[in-house]
Design a protein around this motif. Structure first.
Motif, PDB file in Angstrom:
ATOM      1  N   LEU A  32       0.835  -1.201   0.000  1.00  0.00           N
ATOM      2  CA  LEU A  32       0.000   0.000   0.000  1.00  0.00           C
ATOM      3  C   LEU A  32       0.869   1.251   0.000  1.00  0.00           C
ATOM      4  CD1 LEU A  32      -2.786  -0.868   2.600  1.00  0.00           C
ATOM      5  CD2 LEU A  32      -3.012  -0.814   0.111  1.00  0.00           C
ATOM      6  N   LEU A  33       0.391   2.269  -0.682  1.00  0.00           N
ATOM      7  CA  LEU A  33       1.102   3.549  -0.699  1.00  0.00           C
ATOM      8  C   LEU A  33       0.918   4.265   0.632  1.00  0.00           C
ATOM      9  CD1 LEU A  33       0.135   4.791  -4.275  1.00  0.00           C
ATOM     10  CD2 LEU A  33       2.292   3.736  -3.569  1.00  0.00           C
ATOM     11  N   SER A  34       2.001   4.837   1.147  1.00  0.00           N
ATOM     12  CA  SER A  34       1.923   5.600   2.387  1.00  0.00           C
ATOM     13  C   SER A  34       2.257   7.073   2.133  1.00  0.00           C
ATOM     14  CB  SER A  34       2.863   5.006   3.440  1.00  0.00           C
ATOM     15  OG  SER A  34       4.162   4.838   2.918  1.00  0.00           O
ATOM     16  N   GLN A  35       2.141   7.481   0.868  1.00  0.00           N
ATOM     17  CA  GLN A  35       2.274   8.889   0.506  1.00  0.00           C
ATOM     18  C   GLN A  35       1.588   9.102  -0.846  1.00  0.00           C
ATOM     19  OE1 GLN A  35       6.432   9.854  -0.181  1.00  0.00           O
ATOM     20  NE2 GLN A  35       6.224   9.247  -2.304  1.00  0.00           N
ATOM     21  N   LYS A  36       1.432  10.353  -1.232  1.00  0.00           N
ATOM     22  CA  LYS A  36       0.807  10.681  -2.506  1.00  0.00           C
ATOM     23  C   LYS A  36       1.626  10.119  -3.664  1.00  0.00           C
ATOM     24  CE  LYS A  36      -1.270  15.002  -0.873  1.00  0.00           C
ATOM     25  NZ  LYS A  36      -1.338  16.471  -1.054  1.00  0.00           N
ATOM     26  N   ASP A  37       0.915   9.739  -4.736  1.00  0.00           N
ATOM     27  CA  ASP A  37       1.592   9.246  -5.938  1.00  0.00           C
ATOM     28  C   ASP A  37       0.762   9.675  -7.154  1.00  0.00           C
ATOM     29  OD1 ASP A  37       3.118   7.973  -7.792  1.00  0.00           O
ATOM     30  OD2 ASP A  37       2.676   5.933  -7.131  1.00  0.00           O
ATOM     31  N   PRO A  38       0.848  10.976  -7.507  1.00  0.00           N
ATOM     32  CA  PRO A  38       0.029  11.496  -8.616  1.00  0.00           C
ATOM     33  C   PRO A  38       0.249  10.741  -9.923  1.00  0.00           C
ATOM     34  CG  PRO A  38       1.041  13.290  -7.389  1.00  0.00           C
ATOM     35  CD  PRO A  38       1.660  12.036  -6.876  1.00  0.00           C
ATOM     36  N   TYR A  39       1.460  10.219 -10.133  1.00  0.00           N
ATOM     37  CA  TYR A  39       1.746   9.473 -11.371  1.00  0.00           C
ATOM     38  C   TYR A  39       0.801   8.289 -11.517  1.00  0.00           C
ATOM     39  CZ  TYR A  39       4.282   6.671 -14.813  1.00  0.00           C
ATOM     40  OH  TYR A  39       4.613   5.919 -15.923  1.00  0.00           O
ATOM     41  N   ASN A  40       0.462   7.667 -10.374  1.00  0.00           N
ATOM     42  CA  ASN A  40      -0.459   6.526 -10.376  1.00  0.00           C
ATOM     43  C   ASN A  40      -1.867   6.919  -9.944  1.00  0.00           C
ATOM     44  OD1 ASN A  40       1.225   4.253 -11.220  1.00  0.00           O
ATOM     45  ND2 ASN A  40       2.383   4.669  -9.346  1.00  0.00           N
ATOM     46  N   ASN A  41      -2.180   8.204 -10.061  1.00  0.00           N
ATOM     47  CA  ASN A  41      -3.526   8.714  -9.841  1.00  0.00           C
ATOM     48  C   ASN A  41      -3.982   8.601  -8.393  1.00  0.00           C
ATOM     49  OD1 ASN A  41      -5.772  10.022 -10.953  1.00  0.00           O
ATOM     50  ND2 ASN A  41      -6.896   8.111 -11.239  1.00  0.00           N
ATOM     51  N   PHE A  42      -3.019   8.606  -7.459  1.00  0.00           N
ATOM     52  CA  PHE A  42      -3.382   8.610  -6.042  1.00  0.00           C
ATOM     53  C   PHE A  42      -2.950   9.936  -5.433  1.00  0.00           C
ATOM     54  CE2 PHE A  42      -2.374   7.620  -1.523  1.00  0.00           C
ATOM     55  CZ  PHE A  42      -3.691   7.381  -1.120  1.00  0.00           C
ATOM     56  N   ASN A  43      -3.928  10.726  -4.996  1.00  0.00           N
ATOM     57  CA  ASN A  43      -3.651  12.095  -4.570  1.00  0.00           C
ATOM     58  C   ASN A  43      -3.901  12.351  -3.093  1.00  0.00           C
ATOM     59  OD1 ASN A  43      -2.979  13.135  -7.252  1.00  0.00           O
ATOM     60  ND2 ASN A  43      -5.140  12.720  -7.712  1.00  0.00           N
ATOM     61  N   GLN A  44      -4.217  11.301  -2.323  1.00  0.00           N
ATOM     62  CA  GLN A  44      -4.429  11.469  -0.889  1.00  0.00           C
ATOM     63  C   GLN A  44      -3.132  11.156  -0.129  1.00  0.00           C
ATOM     64  OE1 GLN A  44      -6.419   9.736  -2.915  1.00  0.00           O
ATOM     65  NE2 GLN A  44      -8.451  10.676  -2.824  1.00  0.00           N
ATOM     66  N   ASP A  45      -3.226  11.076   1.206  1.00  0.00           N
ATOM     67  CA  ASP A  45      -2.023  10.906   2.015  1.00  0.00           C
ATOM     68  C   ASP A  45      -1.532   9.461   2.075  1.00  0.00           C
ATOM     69  OD1 ASP A  45      -1.750  13.583   2.601  1.00  0.00           O
ATOM     70  OD2 ASP A  45      -3.101  13.467   4.322  1.00  0.00           O
ATOM     71  N   ASN A  46      -2.433   8.508   2.299  1.00  0.00           N
ATOM     72  CA  ASN A  46      -2.009   7.113   2.236  1.00  0.00           C
ATOM     73  C   ASN A  46      -3.203   6.201   1.941  1.00  0.00           C
ATOM     74  OD1 ASN A  46      -3.002   5.759   4.775  1.00  0.00           O
ATOM     75  ND2 ASN A  46      -1.788   7.391   5.723  1.00  0.00           N
ATOM     76  N   HIS A  47      -2.896   5.088   1.298  1.00  0.00           N
ATOM     77  CA  HIS A  47      -3.926   4.143   0.864  1.00  0.00           C
ATOM     78  C   HIS A  47      -4.793   3.659   2.021  1.00  0.00           C
ATOM     79  CE1 HIS A  47      -2.234   2.555  -3.237  1.00  0.00           C
ATOM     80  NE2 HIS A  47      -3.240   3.386  -3.422  1.00  0.00           N
TER      81      HIS A  47
END
Length: 548
Positions: A281-296
């Motif tokens: 799971l992402l624990s930070q933003k990752d705009p490249y992968n379309n995730f713009n919140q703080d963590n998954h």
């Protein structure tokens, strides 16, 4: 073995009474109801009262679709044996994917248990049954081929150990107790690689989905999902959903897709969400992968009543997936949570001293080779050091020819770009392409015997034998008598990106731990054997000294 092991009758037209009753009325039996239409379907069961059970099935609208009844009976049957054969048939039918099964979880108790002569029924007897089914063209593939499929290894009907079964009960009970809570709840399951986390999750999610269709269950009508941020694992879960009645592809998603999905304003929440491989799971933003919140995880919890999280902190492979205790505690703050551990090792069939050797290695200590090493039989784990990558490759080819599902993998110490071009690992007497992408599971593609896999192609999956190339990032410090991790040699361009919240003085430590985590994952892929080649001269010298 009697020649009357199997009898086949028309399910609708021929009276059940016409069956030769020698081994079918006075003994427990196993049966398969099926059709061979354009969309073949089947139901697999076992009973001690064939007449009554068939009448029940004939009154069931779903079973009426099935045209043929196949009965398996034998004087050597007892009810433990028929249950064992029934479970094996379901698992292998799921793996073959010829039939859509109508089976649902009639019992939660698929606990692994022993009984007299179990090995005979599990292997010899079941092999005879399967050979007869192949002769009747009910099934097509061999047992060995099916056992090597990831869909078989993750089947929701695999028998569970007592530890796994107890945890499954606790998860389902937890869901029933908290499904009506006003605040979200989270249930953490921790376990090292190979402790059966994904099998447990697959079994539990399937049962939850069956209960969601059961009008007598407190979980009836719940909308549930299983999330995994690993493309290869997601493929396997979706394949399983094609064979069972209450699993749908739409209920298996990547975390970002789940978080970003369009949800109805009338029902903005999912009920129960399972997260496999949560260390990805992402624990930070990752705009490249379309995730713009703080963590998954935080976003998943916001959209779920209950979140079931399976993770292993030793499998974190990137800065953007890095979880420490403080971040986990932050996510859990203000909500009900429980944490349970899985400890038993299921993947690696090795003595404890071999497992200890691997654990020590991933903690930077290179111990003397374990005393329990043997040289050859599949029933014994092989741990072997190679000074020549080409020779290791030959050994892997031999094992693949004999047992299948044997592959080379490597630490991410070689250049690779996402441009659909081939990149190679080159060592003396050795050159192969690596980290290629496949639409199917990488290890199950036959041509990948001539390639090298990465952490991203193999994480979460089993191999029979694994040949591990430790690249230039893994060296040895003779003064400190421990591994030396050279983070500058690690070529995973995504692994160390971003992450402002990690203090500068700790970044090298975290980078080294991520590389050690990748070694831990790669080392623990093999069921029957691990072969190691070190590219770094110092580490190669140290490993070769273990033979002296």
């Amino acid at each position: 073995m009697t020649s009357k092991l199997i009898q086949i009758k028309k399910f609708k037209k021929e009276p059940i009474q016409e069956i030769d009753a020698t081994y079918f009325n006075n003994y427990p039996i196993v049966y398969i109801l099926y059709n061979d239409s354009k969309k073949p379907s089947a139901y697999i069961g076992q009973t001690i009262n064939m007449q009554r059970r068939m009448k029940q099935h004939l009154a069931d609208k779903n079973r009426k679709m099935l045209e043929t009844a196949l009965f398996i009976g034998n004087e050597k049957f007892n009810q433990s044996a028929t249950y064992n054969v029934e479970t094996n048939l379901i698992n292998f039918f799921i793996a073959e994917k010829k039939y859509k099964l109508q089976n649902v979880s009639q019992t939660l108790d698929n606990k692994m248990h022993d009984y007299y002569n179990k090995e005979y029924y599990d292997q010899t007897f079941f092999s005879v049954i399967w050979d007869e089914l192949r002769a009747h063209e009910i099934v097509r593939e061999s047992l060995d081929d099916l056992r090597n499929k990831d869909i078989f290894k993750l089947s929701p009907y695999k028998e569970l150990s007592a530890e796994q079964m107890d945890l499954k009960y606790q998860i389902i009970d937890y869901c029933k107790r908290h499904i009506d809570d006003e605040k979200p709840s989270i249930f953490f399951i921790e376990g090292d690689a190979g402790t059966g986390k994904s099998v447990l999750l697959s079994s539990t999610f399937n049962t939850i989905q069956d209960l969601a269709q059961d009008k007598g269950s407190k979980l009836c009508g719940t909308e549930n999902y299983l999330l995994v941020n690993h493309q290869e694992m997601l493929k396997t879960y979706k394949e399983i959903s094609e064979t069972l009645p209450n699993l749908k592809k739409k209920n298996f998603m990547k975390p970002t897709s789940f978080i970003n999905r369009n949800v109805s304003s009338e029902k903005p929440f999912a009920d129960i969400v399972f997260v496999d491989e949560a260390h990805l799971l992402l624990s930070q933003k990752d705009p490249y992968n379309n995730f713009n919140q703080d963590n998954h995880l935080e976003e998943i919890i916001k959209q779920s009543k209950i979140t079931i999280v399976v993770y292993d902190r030793k499998q974190v492979l990137k800065f953007k997936s890095y979880w420490d205790d403080s971040l986990i505690e932050h996510v859990k703050r203000g909500i009900h949570s429980e944490v349970l551990m899985l400890t038993s090792q299921f993947r690696i069939r090795a003595e404890e001293d071999i497992l200890n050797w691997m654990d020590a290695f991933t903690n930077k200590k290179v111990l003397a080779l374990p005393k329990s090493l043997t040289n050859g039989e599949k029933d014994y784990f092989e741990l072997e050091i190679f000074s020549d990558a080409g020779e290791m490759y030959k050994k892997i080819q031999q094992k693949n020819k004999k047992y299948g599902l044997s592959r080379l993998v490597s630490t991410f110490d070689y250049v690779h770009k996402k441009d659909n071009k081939d990149y190679f690992i080159e060592e003396p007497n050795f050159k192969l392409p690596w980290n290629r992408d496949y639409k199917t599971t990488w290890a199950e593609a036959k041509e990948t015997i001539n390639e090298v896999g990465s952490i991203y192609t193999i994480q979460g999956f089993d191999l029979n034998y694994v040949g591990l190339i430790l690249g230039p990032s893994v060296s040895y410090n003779f003064e400190k008598e421990e591994l030396e991790i050279i983070t500058a040699n690690y070529k995973d361009s995504e692994a160390f990106k971003g992450r402002k919240d990690i203090p500068a003085e700790r970044k090298e430590e975290v980078k080294a731990q991520i590389i050690l985590n990748s070694i831990n994952v790669l080392m623990k892929r093999g069921i029957h054997g691990l072969y190691i080649y070190a590219a770094d001269p110092k580490l190669q010298q140290k490993l070769q000294s273990l033979h002296d």
